[in-house]
Design a protein around this motif. Structure first.
Motif, PDB file in Angstrom:
ATOM      1  N   ALA A   1       0.850  -1.236   0.108  1.00 48.72           N
ATOM      2  CA  ALA A   1       0.034   0.173  -0.198  1.00 48.72           C
ATOM      3  C   ALA A   1       0.824   1.303  -0.225  1.00 48.72           C
ATOM      4  CB  ALA A   1      -0.834  -0.016   1.386  1.00 48.72           C
ATOM      5  N   GLY A   2       1.863   1.179   0.645  1.00 47.64           N
ATOM      6  CA  GLY A   2       2.999   2.341   0.706  1.00 47.64           C
ATOM      7  C   GLY A   2       3.394   2.563  -0.478  1.00 47.64           C
ATOM      8  N   THR A   3       3.792   1.549  -1.389  1.00 44.49           N
ATOM      9  CA  THR A   3       4.446   1.693  -2.680  1.00 44.49           C
ATOM     10  C   THR A   3       3.463   2.461  -3.698  1.00 44.49           C
ATOM     11  OG1 THR A   3       6.019   0.191  -2.201  1.00 44.49           O
ATOM     12  CG2 THR A   3       5.746   0.631  -4.407  1.00 44.49           C
ATOM     13  N   TYR A   4       2.421   1.691  -3.567  1.00 47.74           N
ATOM     14  CA  TYR A   4       1.368   2.272  -4.378  1.00 47.74           C
ATOM     15  C   TYR A   4       0.870   3.732  -4.269  1.00 47.74           C
ATOM     16  CZ  TYR A   4       0.056  -2.024  -6.989  1.00 47.74           C
ATOM     17  OH  TYR A   4       0.117  -3.138  -7.858  1.00 47.74           O
ATOM     18  N   THR A   5       0.833   4.075  -3.005  1.00 46.16           N
ATOM     19  CA  THR A   5       0.573   5.515  -2.391  1.00 46.16           C
ATOM     20  C   THR A   5       1.321   6.413  -2.950  1.00 46.16           C
ATOM     21  OG1 THR A   5      -0.807   4.742  -0.514  1.00 46.16           O
ATOM     22  CG2 THR A   5      -0.219   7.084  -0.581  1.00 46.16           C
ATOM     23  N   LEU A   6       2.659   5.963  -2.674  1.00 51.16           N
ATOM     24  CA  LEU A   6       4.002   6.950  -3.110  1.00 51.16           C
ATOM     25  C   LEU A   6       3.849   7.198  -4.751  1.00 51.16           C
ATOM     26  CD1 LEU A   6       6.784   8.274  -2.556  1.00 51.16           C
ATOM     27  CD2 LEU A   6       7.631   5.847  -3.021  1.00 51.16           C
ATOM     28  N   ASN A   7       3.493   6.243  -5.447  1.00 50.34           N
ATOM     29  CA  ASN A   7       3.521   6.335  -6.864  1.00 50.34           C
ATOM     30  C   ASN A   7       2.328   7.263  -7.436  1.00 50.34           C
ATOM     31  OD1 ASN A   7       6.218   4.981  -8.197  1.00 50.34           O
ATOM     32  ND2 ASN A   7       5.271   3.442  -6.665  1.00 50.34           N
ATOM     33  N   PHE A   8       1.462   7.038  -6.517  1.00 45.97           N
ATOM     34  CA  PHE A   8       0.055   7.602  -7.091  1.00 45.97           C
ATOM     35  C   PHE A   8       0.227   9.128  -7.067  1.00 45.97           C
ATOM     36  CE2 PHE A   8      -3.774   9.730  -5.599  1.00 45.97           C
ATOM     37  CZ  PHE A   8      -4.757   9.450  -6.514  1.00 45.97           C
ATOM     38  N   PHE A   9       1.016   9.464  -5.916  1.00 45.01           N
ATOM     39  CA  PHE A   9       1.091  11.078  -5.601  1.00 45.01           C
ATOM     40  C   PHE A   9       2.100  11.354  -6.473  1.00 45.01           C
ATOM     41  CE2 PHE A   9      -0.916  10.166  -1.493  1.00 45.01           C
ATOM     42  CZ  PHE A   9      -1.974  11.332  -1.707  1.00 45.01           C
ATOM     43  N   TRP A  10       3.095  10.696  -6.968  1.00 41.63           N
ATOM     44  CA  TRP A  10       4.380  11.125  -7.822  1.00 41.63           C
ATOM     45  C   TRP A  10       3.700  11.212  -9.038  1.00 41.63           C
ATOM     46  CZ3 TRP A  10       9.853  11.498  -7.974  1.00 41.63           C
ATOM     47  CH2 TRP A  10      10.463  11.756  -6.646  1.00 41.63           C
ATOM     48  N   VAL A  11       2.829  10.233  -9.684  1.00 46.45           N
ATOM     49  CA  VAL A  11       2.302  10.409 -11.039  1.00 46.45           C
ATOM     50  C   VAL A  11       1.252  11.567 -10.972  1.00 46.45           C
ATOM     51  CG1 VAL A  11       0.796   9.291 -12.759  1.00 46.45           C
ATOM     52  CG2 VAL A  11       2.734   7.922 -11.555  1.00 46.45           C
ATOM     53  N   THR A  12       0.644  11.784  -9.953  1.00 46.22           N
ATOM     54  CA  THR A  12      -0.502  12.767 -10.093  1.00 46.22           C
ATOM     55  C   THR A  12       0.168  14.371 -10.038  1.00 46.22           C
ATOM     56  OG1 THR A  12      -1.906  11.514  -9.012  1.00 46.22           O
ATOM     57  CG2 THR A  12      -2.211  13.663  -8.650  1.00 46.22           C
ATOM     58  N   PHE A  13       1.069  14.307  -9.209  1.00 46.68           N
ATOM     59  CA  PHE A  13       1.617  15.909  -9.092  1.00 46.68           C
ATOM     60  C   PHE A  13       2.938  15.988 -10.083  1.00 46.68           C
ATOM     61  CE2 PHE A  13      -1.018  15.302  -5.400  1.00 46.68           C
ATOM     62  CZ  PHE A  13      -1.750  16.388  -5.680  1.00 46.68           C
ATOM     63  N   ARG A  14       3.656  14.847 -10.466  1.00 47.79           N
ATOM     64  CA  ARG A  14       5.041  15.077 -11.298  1.00 47.79           C
ATOM     65  C   ARG A  14       5.033  14.363 -12.536  1.00 47.79           C
ATOM     66  NH1 ARG A  14      10.040  15.001  -6.978  1.00 47.79           N
ATOM     67  NH2 ARG A  14      10.778  16.071  -8.833  1.00 47.79           N
ATOM     68  N   GLY A  15       4.200  13.765 -12.736  1.00 50.74           N
ATOM     69  CA  GLY A  15       3.872  13.108 -14.069  1.00 50.74           C
ATOM     70  C   GLY A  15       4.675  11.741 -14.372  1.00 50.74           C
ATOM     71  N   LYS A  16       5.494  11.273 -13.185  1.00 51.69           N
ATOM     72  CA  LYS A  16       6.115   9.991 -13.398  1.00 51.69           C
ATOM     73  C   LYS A  16       6.171   9.298 -12.173  1.00 51.69           C
ATOM     74  CE  LYS A  16       7.496  10.073 -17.836  1.00 51.69           C
ATOM     75  NZ  LYS A  16       7.020   8.995 -18.852  1.00 51.69           N
ATOM     76  N   PRO A  17       6.087   7.797 -12.230  1.00 51.15           N
ATOM     77  CA  PRO A  17       6.233   7.330 -10.825  1.00 51.15           C
ATOM     78  C   PRO A  17       7.802   7.377 -10.278  1.00 51.15           C
ATOM     79  CG  PRO A  17       6.495   5.743 -12.511  1.00 51.15           C
ATOM     80  CD  PRO A  17       6.248   7.035 -13.208  1.00 51.15           C
ATOM     81  N   ALA A  18       7.907   7.220  -8.687  1.00 49.27           N
ATOM     82  CA  ALA A  18       8.767   7.348  -8.351  1.00 49.27           C
ATOM     83  C   ALA A  18       9.506   6.083  -8.027  1.00 49.27           C
ATOM     84  CB  ALA A  18       8.689   7.763  -6.820  1.00 49.27           C
ATOM     85  N   THR A  19       8.946   4.922  -8.339  1.00 47.51           N
ATOM     86  CA  THR A  19       9.494   3.463  -8.312  1.00 47.51           C
ATOM     87  C   THR A  19       9.259   2.951  -9.577  1.00 47.51           C
ATOM     88  OG1 THR A  19       8.918   3.304  -6.076  1.00 47.51           O
ATOM     89  CG2 THR A  19       9.294   1.214  -7.067  1.00 47.51           C
ATOM     90  N   LYS A  20      10.617   2.170 -10.040  1.00 46.22           N
ATOM     91  CA  LYS A  20      10.402   1.632 -11.298  1.00 46.22           C
ATOM     92  C   LYS A  20      10.691   0.176 -11.000  1.00 46.22           C
ATOM     93  CE  LYS A  20      12.297   4.970 -14.420  1.00 46.22           C
ATOM     94  NZ  LYS A  20      13.184   5.411 -15.501  1.00 46.22           N
ATOM     95  N   ALA A  21      11.555  -0.396 -10.153  1.00 45.07           N
ATOM     96  CA  ALA A  21      11.772  -1.774  -9.795  1.00 45.07           C
ATOM     97  C   ALA A  21      10.498  -2.381  -9.226  1.00 45.07           C
ATOM     98  CB  ALA A  21      12.968  -1.862  -9.051  1.00 45.07           C
ATOM     99  N   TYR A  22      10.160  -3.647  -9.529  1.00 46.92           N
ATOM    100  CA  TYR A  22       9.108  -4.464  -8.958  1.00 46.92           C
ATOM    101  C   TYR A  22       9.551  -5.922  -8.999  1.00 46.92           C
ATOM    102  CZ  TYR A  22       7.461  -5.519 -13.625  1.00 46.92           C
ATOM    103  OH  TYR A  22       7.371  -5.967 -14.925  1.00 46.92           O
ATOM    104  N   ASN A  23       8.895  -6.514  -7.967  1.00 47.09           N
ATOM    105  CA  ASN A  23       9.152  -8.118  -7.823  1.00 47.09           C
ATOM    106  C   ASN A  23       8.084  -8.753  -8.539  1.00 47.09           C
ATOM    107  OD1 ASN A  23      11.198  -7.734  -5.962  1.00 47.09           O
ATOM    108  ND2 ASN A  23       9.921  -7.606  -4.147  1.00 47.09           N
ATOM    109  N   ASP A  24       8.511  -9.741  -9.310  1.00 43.67           N
ATOM    110  CA  ASP A  24       7.759 -10.598  -9.931  1.00 43.67           C
ATOM    111  C   ASP A  24       7.201 -11.818  -9.132  1.00 43.67           C
ATOM    112  OD1 ASP A  24       6.450 -12.628 -11.861  1.00 43.67           O
ATOM    113  OD2 ASP A  24       7.816 -12.515 -13.342  1.00 43.67           O
ATOM    114  N   ILE A  25       6.034 -11.871  -8.640  1.00 43.15           N
ATOM    115  CA  ILE A  25       5.721 -12.722  -7.695  1.00 43.15           C
ATOM    116  C   ILE A  25       5.475 -14.061  -8.096  1.00 43.15           C
ATOM    117  CG2 ILE A  25       4.404 -11.049  -6.065  1.00 43.15           C
ATOM    118  CD1 ILE A  25       1.902 -11.870  -7.499  1.00 43.15           C
ATOM    119  N   ARG A  26       5.579 -14.376  -9.550  1.00 41.64           N
ATOM    120  CA  ARG A  26       5.623 -15.699 -10.046  1.00 41.64           C
ATOM    121  C   ARG A  26       6.796 -16.339  -9.988  1.00 41.64           C
ATOM    122  NH1 ARG A  26       1.841 -12.478 -13.945  1.00 41.64           N
ATOM    123  NH2 ARG A  26       3.662 -11.031 -13.388  1.00 41.64           N
ATOM    124  N   SER A  27       7.774 -15.739 -10.187  1.00 41.88           N
ATOM    125  CA  SER A  27       9.303 -16.289 -10.055  1.00 41.88           C
ATOM    126  C   SER A  27       9.528 -17.223  -8.769  1.00 41.88           C
ATOM    127  CB  SER A  27      10.364 -14.993  -9.970  1.00 41.88           C
ATOM    128  OG  SER A  27      10.035 -14.181 -11.189  1.00 41.88           O
TER     129      SER A  27
END
Length: 246
Positions: A220-246
């Motif tokens: 939830a924290g990661t999603y919230t951070l990126n929500f506000f970054w995209v809303t107010f800065r146009g791009k997400p703050a986080t690029k890396a993510y885990n592939d949960i199927r690996s």
């Protein structure tokens, strides 16, 4: 209205069948003019084979791995449709979902996108309660951003429908966004050309495996951070993510 379901799928042989069964059952029940497009996104398992075994399902291969790449490939394949329903391969469409879509777009000609929350059918009850609290806060932010600040809206990735012409008019998917923030990018840009509504009437069942694996608060924290970054800065703050199927 003619609608296309676009379903990105990477190594989802265990869940894609249940997803497609629910989609086809809801189309048959509702009587809506709808088709199904599965984007086989560089899968190395039987995902594509299983999807092709369903009559009436069109499979598009997108060799470049990534959620937004897959959504974009599905969008390109949806030419000729009025609405595009973007769901995920681990979702289960509940009965009445298409009725809500049809009702909301019929009653508001200015509506360009409709979204709603997830129901995590396989999560522990205490985690589902936490998610419910998170969605309560999300709705308050939705009201603030859409009607007060007018800086965007809220879209839940994997449970949103937009007018195809509207999305094409704002430039379509930004493939530089790899994972986090893709749904907020949809919300912000479509808000510039019409209404983007988030409603609890449009619930979607899905697996809670990412939240269970990474933790509800961390996710939830990661999603919230990126929500506000995209809303107010146009791009997400986080690029890396885990592939949960690996």
């Amino acid at each position: 209205m003619k609608l296309a379901f676009v379903i990105p799928a990477y190594n989802e042989e265990a869940l894609i069948g249940k997803c497609l069964e629910s989609v086809q059952a809801e189309i048959a029940r509702s009587g809506m003019n709808a088709d199904v497009i599965v984007v086989n996104n560089a899968s190395t398992d039987r995902t594509g084979e299983i999807a092709r075994s369903f009559e009436g399902v069109r499979v598009v291969d997108e060799p470049k791995k990534g959620l937004v790449n897959a959504r974009d490939a599905g969008f390109a394949a949806s030419e000729g449709y009025d609405l595009v329903a973007n769901i995920d391969s681990d979702t289960i469409v509940p009965e009445g979902w298409l009725d809500v879509v049809r009702r909301e777009f019929d009653k508001d000609s200015k509506l360009v996108c409709l979204s709603g929350p997830y129901i995590y059918y396989d999560m522990a009850l205490h985690n589902r309660a936490l998610v419910g609290m998170f969605y309560g806060l999300t709705y308050l932010i939705y009201l603030l951003n859409r009607f007060v600040l007018r800086v965007g809206s809220v879209v839940q990735g994997g449970n949103f429908v937009f007018k195809r012409d509207a999305w094409a008019a704002v430039g379509g998917y930004d493939r530089t966004i790899e994972f986090f923030g893709e749904d907020t990018d949809v919300a912000v840009r479509l808000s510039k050309v019409g209404g983007v509504k988030f409603t609890f009437a449009l619930k979607m069942k899905t697996s809670g495996r990412r939240l269970e694996k990474e933790g509800v608060f961390r996710t939830a924290g990661t999603y919230t951070l990126n929500f506000f970054w995209v809303t107010f800065r146009g791009k997400p703050a986080t690029k890396a993510y885990n592939d949960i199927r690996s």
